[in-house]
Scaffold this motif. Structure first.
Motif, PDB file in Angstrom:
ATOM      1  N   SER A 170       0.843  -1.207   0.000  1.00 39.56           N
ATOM      2  CA  SER A 170       0.000   0.000   0.000  1.00 39.56           C
ATOM      3  C   SER A 170       0.870   1.246   0.000  1.00 39.56           C
ATOM      4  N   TYR A 184      -4.522   4.312  -9.219  1.00 39.53           N
ATOM      5  CA  TYR A 184      -4.483   3.254  -8.213  1.00 39.53           C
ATOM      6  C   TYR A 184      -4.227   1.882  -8.858  1.00 39.53           C
ATOM      7  N   LEU A 188      -1.046  -0.705  -8.260  1.00 40.20           N
ATOM      8  CA  LEU A 188      -1.221  -1.983  -7.549  1.00 40.20           C
ATOM      9  C   LEU A 188      -0.633  -3.139  -8.371  1.00 40.20           C
ATOM     10  N   ASP A 204      -3.601  -6.334   1.646  1.00 40.72           N
ATOM     11  CA  ASP A 204      -2.707  -5.170   1.728  1.00 40.72           C
ATOM     12  C   ASP A 204      -3.512  -3.878   1.643  1.00 40.72           C
ATOM     13  N   MET A 205      -4.348  -3.787   0.598  1.00 39.78           N
ATOM     14  CA  MET A 205      -5.016  -2.516   0.318  1.00 39.78           C
ATOM     15  C   MET A 205      -6.116  -2.212   1.340  1.00 39.78           C
ATOM     16  N   GLY A 235      -8.584   0.889   4.750  1.00 45.59           N
ATOM     17  CA  GLY A 235      -7.572   0.797   3.699  1.00 45.59           C
ATOM     18  C   GLY A 235      -7.646   1.925   2.702  1.00 45.59           C
ATOM     19  N   GLU A 237      -8.545   1.365  -0.700  1.00 52.93           N
ATOM     20  CA  GLU A 237      -9.218   0.963  -1.943  1.00 52.93           C
ATOM     21  C   GLU A 237     -10.057   2.093  -2.530  1.00 52.93           C
TER      22      GLU A 237
END
Ligand code: HSE
Length: 422
Positions: A170, A184, A188, A204-205, A235, A237
């Motif tokens: 992240s 984004y 990623l 993770d995100m 997170g 996202e």
């Protein structure tokens, strides 16, 4: 009189064995390969990978097929192995293997943060009952020796606060979005291609992975064994360029920060969310896959550890450090567990919230709003931490993006201040 500086320092524990230690490796993904590669490059470390157990036969791997076997339990019962290294993905299988190995009094190294965060009390209990030893430096912040620092060095000193970037993927995405105006999704993909992300990158995100790591830090920093579900994780996202621009307009960056803090009443709190970080913080310049932890101790003051938090070689390096520590007789002491503080969530958190759903603003029930921008669809103010925990799934579902400013206060403080002024 001449002094042999190469001679080992006298120690109460056994001197390193003359024979290389035989390692049973369970799992050959990014970390397992990283360790294998390091030991190939440095055979003088005195560890040799004798057996490797993996799950799937027939998968393309970097070593000849005959190097692999498929029954990890066979390694547990092989007494010729000095130590087992568990680096598989599946947390349930990892727990079964690690707990069984400890029951058999084995030495074990693991990097499985999700498994550890869920089962740490049971694993500590097993070690206390048996003769087994479990180390897991690689589970938190890759190559940064933070667990051992907290357990062995700061074991007797009270800590005010720990603040850390604990997830490389992240942090990589946030750095790329800030740097190149990258979006984004491609950022990623880059993090995945570089081998930093979990098999399921939503861990993770969505800040589940750094939450597991924060739980492990809490055990060593405070002696607090937290239930991961009780710790707020939000997170990135839902992040967009608007949010990065908002932070930049204030001279700040957005980072996913784990905050562990001792409150004035002695309780501790922990939360893992995006946070505004200014240049005055050492975390401001922790970019890409790097991790960083700021330790604020009562007497030592502030210390800052920074290093690579993900990737095969950095994480393999932490596994190797654990192997060497085991050979020297090291074990975690959990020195603060006897006086474990209570966990506090009756706090209010100042947040920036961006959402196009009015119902989210209603749901969070702000106790105070200091800024509202209808056009950019954001609001800044205080909400109860308990509300954020209760509604975190809804926040994810509706793509709401939240950043903490870093301010915390007891629930009801605004009410108390208003009453005072009345
Ligand atoms: N997926 C993890 C990260 C790997 O990105 O930090 C290291 O734990």
């Amino acid at each position: 009189m001449s002094t042999n500086l190469a001679a080992p320092v006298a120690s109460v524990v056994a001197a390193p064995a003359a024979q290389p230690w035989r390692v049973g490796l369970i799992g050959f993904g990014c970390v397992g390969q990283g360790l294998y590669d390091i030991l190939q490059q440095r055979p003088e470390t005195g560890f040799t990978i004798s057996r490797i157990a993996v799950k799937t036969p027939g998968k393309a791997r970097t070593l000849p097929a005959e190097r692999f076997e498929f029954d990890a339990d066979a390694l547990l019962s092989d007494d010729s192995l000095d130590v087992l290294v568990e680096v598989i993905d599946d947390a349930d299988t990892a727990f079964r293997l690690v707990s069984e190995a400890l029951r058999r009094g084995r030495r074990v190294v693991t990097a499985n943060k999700a498994m550890l965060a869920r089962h740490l009390p049971a694993l500590v209990q097993l070690q206390r009952e048996g003769q087994g030893t479990l180390l897991y430096e690689a589970a938190v912040c890759g190559s940064i020796p933070v667990i051992r620092t907290l357990d062995a060095y700061f074991g007797t000193e009270p800590l005010r606060r720990l603040t850390g970037i604990l997830n490389g993927s992240s942090n990589y995405v946030l750095t790329r979005m800030g740097e190149a105006g990258s979006d984004y999704a491609p950022a990623l993909v880059e993090a995945q291609q570089l081998g930093f992300a979990e098999t399921d990158p939503s861990l993770d995100m969505g800040a589940f992975d750094p939450r597991s790591k924060a739980v492990l830090l809490a055990a060593h920093a405070y002696g607090a064994f937290l239930n991961p579900d009780e710790v707020l994780n939000l997170g990135i996202e839902g992040i967009s360029a608007v949010d990065i621009a908002f932070a930049a307009s204030q001279g700040q960056k957005i980072k996913v920060v784990a905050g562990l803090q001792r409150l004035p009443d002695g309780r501790v709190t922990a939360l893992v969310t995006p946070q505004l970080v200014g240049p005055e913080s050492p975390l401001y310049s922790v970019d890409h896959e790097f991790n960083g932890v700021v330790i604020e101790a009562d007497f030592a003051g502030e210390q800052f550890l920074r290093g690579r938090g993900a990737g095969g070689h950095p994480t393999g390096s932490a596994v190797l450090a654990d192997l060497a520590a085991l050979r020297q007789g090291f074990a975690y002491q959990y020195p603060k567990a006897a006086e474990a503080p209570a966990y506090a969530s009756d706090l209010e958190v100042e947040i920036y919230l961006r959402t196009d759903e009015d119902r989210i603003i209603d749901l969070l029930d702000f106790s105070e709003i200091s800024e509202e921008a209808d056009e950019d669809e954001y609001v800044v103010g205080y909400v109860a931490l308990a509300n954020l925990i209760r509604h975190r799934d809804t926040l994810r579902k509706y793509g709401a993006f939240i950043v903490r400013t870093g301010q915390l206060r007891p629930v009801g403080e605004a009410v108390a201040a208003a009453l005072e002024q009345a």
